[in-house]
Design a protein around this motif. Sequence first.
Motif, PDB file in Angstrom:
ATOM      1  N   CYS A  20     -61.149 -37.780  -3.494  1.00 29.99           N
ATOM      2  CA  CYS A  20     -59.738 -37.461  -3.691  1.00 29.99           C
ATOM      3  C   CYS A  20     -59.290 -37.780  -5.125  1.00 29.99           C
ATOM      4  O   CYS A  20     -58.630 -36.968  -5.779  1.00 29.99           O
ATOM      5  CB  CYS A  20     -58.916 -38.233  -2.669  1.00 29.99           C
ATOM      6  SG  CYS A  20     -57.136 -37.982  -2.782  1.00 29.99           S
ATOM      7  N   HIS A  21     -59.659 -38.960  -5.634  1.00 33.14           N
ATOM      8  CA  HIS A  21     -59.279 -39.322  -7.000  1.00 33.14           C
ATOM      9  C   HIS A  21     -59.924 -38.395  -8.028  1.00 33.14           C
ATOM     10  O   HIS A  21     -59.290 -38.040  -9.027  1.00 33.14           O
ATOM     11  CB  HIS A  21     -59.655 -40.774  -7.304  1.00 33.14           C
ATOM     12  CG  HIS A  21     -58.634 -41.742  -6.830  1.00 33.14           C
ATOM     13  ND1 HIS A  21     -58.927 -42.707  -5.907  1.00 33.14           N
ATOM     14  CD2 HIS A  21     -57.327 -41.888  -7.129  1.00 33.14           C
ATOM     15  CE1 HIS A  21     -57.836 -43.411  -5.657  1.00 33.14           C
ATOM     16  NE2 HIS A  21     -56.853 -42.930  -6.381  1.00 33.14           N
ATOM     17  N   ILE A  27     -57.202 -31.904 -11.276  1.00 32.94           N
ATOM     18  CA  ILE A  27     -55.944 -31.164 -11.148  1.00 32.94           C
ATOM     19  C   ILE A  27     -54.969 -31.579 -12.243  1.00 32.94           C
ATOM     20  O   ILE A  27     -54.298 -30.744 -12.850  1.00 32.94           O
ATOM     21  CB  ILE A  27     -55.329 -31.378  -9.747  1.00 32.94           C
ATOM     22  CG1 ILE A  27     -56.190 -30.675  -8.697  1.00 32.94           C
ATOM     23  CG2 ILE A  27     -53.896 -30.890  -9.697  1.00 32.94           C
ATOM     24  CD1 ILE A  27     -55.854 -31.043  -7.262  1.00 32.94           C
ATOM     25  N   ALA A  28     -54.890 -32.872 -12.517  1.00 29.99           N
ATOM     26  CA  ALA A  28     -53.957 -33.365 -13.543  1.00 29.99           C
ATOM     27  C   ALA A  28     -54.279 -32.791 -14.920  1.00 29.99           C
ATOM     28  O   ALA A  28     -53.386 -32.663 -15.762  1.00 29.99           O
ATOM     29  CB  ALA A  28     -53.993 -34.892 -13.589  1.00 29.99           C
ATOM     30  N   CYS A  29     -55.526 -32.431 -15.148  1.00 32.61           N
ATOM     31  CA  CYS A  29     -55.944 -31.901 -16.442  1.00 32.61           C
ATOM     32  C   CYS A  29     -55.794 -30.383 -16.556  1.00 32.61           C
ATOM     33  O   CYS A  29     -56.091 -29.814 -17.605  1.00 32.61           O
ATOM     34  CB  CYS A  29     -57.386 -32.299 -16.719  1.00 32.61           C
ATOM     35  SG  CYS A  29     -57.590 -34.070 -16.995  1.00 32.61           S
ATOM     36  N   LEU A  30     -55.366 -29.723 -15.492  1.00 31.03           N
ATOM     37  CA  LEU A  30     -55.218 -28.267 -15.531  1.00 31.03           C
ATOM     38  C   LEU A  30     -54.047 -27.860 -16.418  1.00 31.03           C
ATOM     39  O   LEU A  30     -53.069 -28.607 -16.548  1.00 31.03           O
ATOM     40  CB  LEU A  30     -54.951 -27.727 -14.118  1.00 31.03           C
ATOM     41  CG  LEU A  30     -56.084 -27.786 -13.110  1.00 31.03           C
ATOM     42  CD1 LEU A  30     -55.564 -27.389 -11.732  1.00 31.03           C
ATOM     43  CD2 LEU A  30     -57.220 -26.883 -13.533  1.00 31.03           C
ATOM     44  N   PRO A  31     -54.105 -26.648 -16.979  1.00 27.64           N
ATOM     45  CA  PRO A  31     -52.923 -26.108 -17.669  1.00 27.64           C
ATOM     46  C   PRO A  31     -51.779 -25.965 -16.659  1.00 27.64           C
ATOM     47  O   PRO A  31     -52.020 -25.720 -15.471  1.00 27.64           O
ATOM     48  CB  PRO A  31     -53.389 -24.740 -18.158  1.00 27.64           C
ATOM     49  CG  PRO A  31     -54.890 -24.770 -18.109  1.00 27.64           C
ATOM     50  CD  PRO A  31     -55.255 -25.756 -17.046  1.00 27.64           C
ATOM     51  N   TRP A  40     -48.955 -30.656  -5.668  1.00 21.77           N
ATOM     52  CA  TRP A  40     -48.545 -31.478  -4.526  1.00 21.77           C
ATOM     53  C   TRP A  40     -49.620 -32.506  -4.195  1.00 21.77           C
ATOM     54  O   TRP A  40     -49.320 -33.591  -3.699  1.00 21.77           O
ATOM     55  CB  TRP A  40     -48.268 -30.605  -3.287  1.00 21.77           C
ATOM     56  CG  TRP A  40     -49.470 -29.826  -2.850  1.00 21.77           C
ATOM     57  CD1 TRP A  40     -49.836 -28.578  -3.249  1.00 21.77           C
ATOM     58  CD2 TRP A  40     -50.497 -30.265  -1.953  1.00 21.77           C
ATOM     59  NE1 TRP A  40     -51.020 -28.208  -2.659  1.00 21.77           N
ATOM     60  CE2 TRP A  40     -51.449 -29.224  -1.854  1.00 21.77           C
ATOM     61  CE3 TRP A  40     -50.708 -31.433  -1.227  1.00 21.77           C
ATOM     62  CZ2 TRP A  40     -52.588 -29.319  -1.057  1.00 21.77           C
ATOM     63  CZ3 TRP A  40     -51.844 -31.529  -0.432  1.00 21.77           C
ATOM     64  CH2 TRP A  40     -52.769 -30.482  -0.353  1.00 21.77           C
ATOM     65  N   PHE A  41     -50.881 -32.180  -4.481  1.00 23.93           N
ATOM     66  CA  PHE A  41     -51.985 -33.073  -4.151  1.00 23.93           C
ATOM     67  C   PHE A  41     -52.009 -34.312  -5.052  1.00 23.93           C
ATOM     68  O   PHE A  41     -52.598 -35.324  -4.695  1.00 23.93           O
ATOM     69  CB  PHE A  41     -53.313 -32.309  -4.261  1.00 23.93           C
ATOM     70  CG  PHE A  41     -54.464 -33.034  -3.637  1.00 23.93           C
ATOM     71  CD1 PHE A  41     -54.597 -33.127  -2.266  1.00 23.93           C
ATOM     72  CD2 PHE A  41     -55.421 -33.650  -4.425  1.00 23.93           C
ATOM     73  CE1 PHE A  41     -55.658 -33.805  -1.687  1.00 23.93           C
ATOM     74  CE2 PHE A  41     -56.489 -34.333  -3.862  1.00 23.93           C
ATOM     75  CZ  PHE A  41     -56.602 -34.409  -2.486  1.00 23.93           C
ATOM     76  N   LEU A 104     -58.815 -39.633 -19.854  1.00 25.17           N
ATOM     77  CA  LEU A 104     -58.541 -38.517 -20.736  1.00 25.17           C
ATOM     78  C   LEU A 104     -59.116 -37.248 -20.174  1.00 25.17           C
ATOM     79  O   LEU A 104     -60.190 -37.234 -19.590  1.00 25.17           O
ATOM     80  CB  LEU A 104     -59.156 -38.785 -22.125  1.00 25.17           C
ATOM     81  CG  LEU A 104     -58.660 -40.064 -22.819  1.00 25.17           C
ATOM     82  CD1 LEU A 104     -59.431 -40.273 -24.123  1.00 25.17           C
ATOM     83  CD2 LEU A 104     -57.172 -39.967 -23.083  1.00 25.17           C
ATOM     84  N   CYS A 105     -58.417 -36.149 -20.350  1.00 26.83           N
ATOM     85  CA  CYS A 105     -58.913 -34.858 -19.901  1.00 26.83           C
ATOM     86  C   CYS A 105     -60.014 -34.387 -20.835  1.00 26.83           C
ATOM     87  O   CYS A 105     -59.966 -34.666 -22.037  1.00 26.83           O
ATOM     88  CB  CYS A 105     -57.784 -33.837 -19.885  1.00 26.83           C
ATOM     89  SG  CYS A 105     -56.520 -34.226 -18.654  1.00 26.83           S
TER      90      CYS A 105
END
Length: 106
Positions: A20-21, A27-31, A40-41, A104-105
Amino acid sequence: GYLADGASRCGGWSDWCCVCHAAQWQIACLPEVEKTAVDWFLTEDCCESKMRKDTSSPGYVADATPLRDSVVMWRPNVGWIELPRSMNVSDSYHWMGEYGDDGLCP
């Protein structure tokens, strides 16, 4: 998908917290345009998630482990009991929410 990528990064599906992490990090690094469909995730509490157990799975095993902020104690002639929330105390260390990633992404 993001969860499958997380599973491969974590060595399989057995550690839902890790899977999950890893997905959240990806996901956090996506444009922004791509992130909106799945952001939402990012608010999912991975390690105490209701998503971690699939009770319809043939391999499902019931888990009586209390949540992380619960306190259990041994009572002679009774066994392990969970203390009421009002009596919660901690003899544990301060939990850190990191898994070694520098955050960092790529």
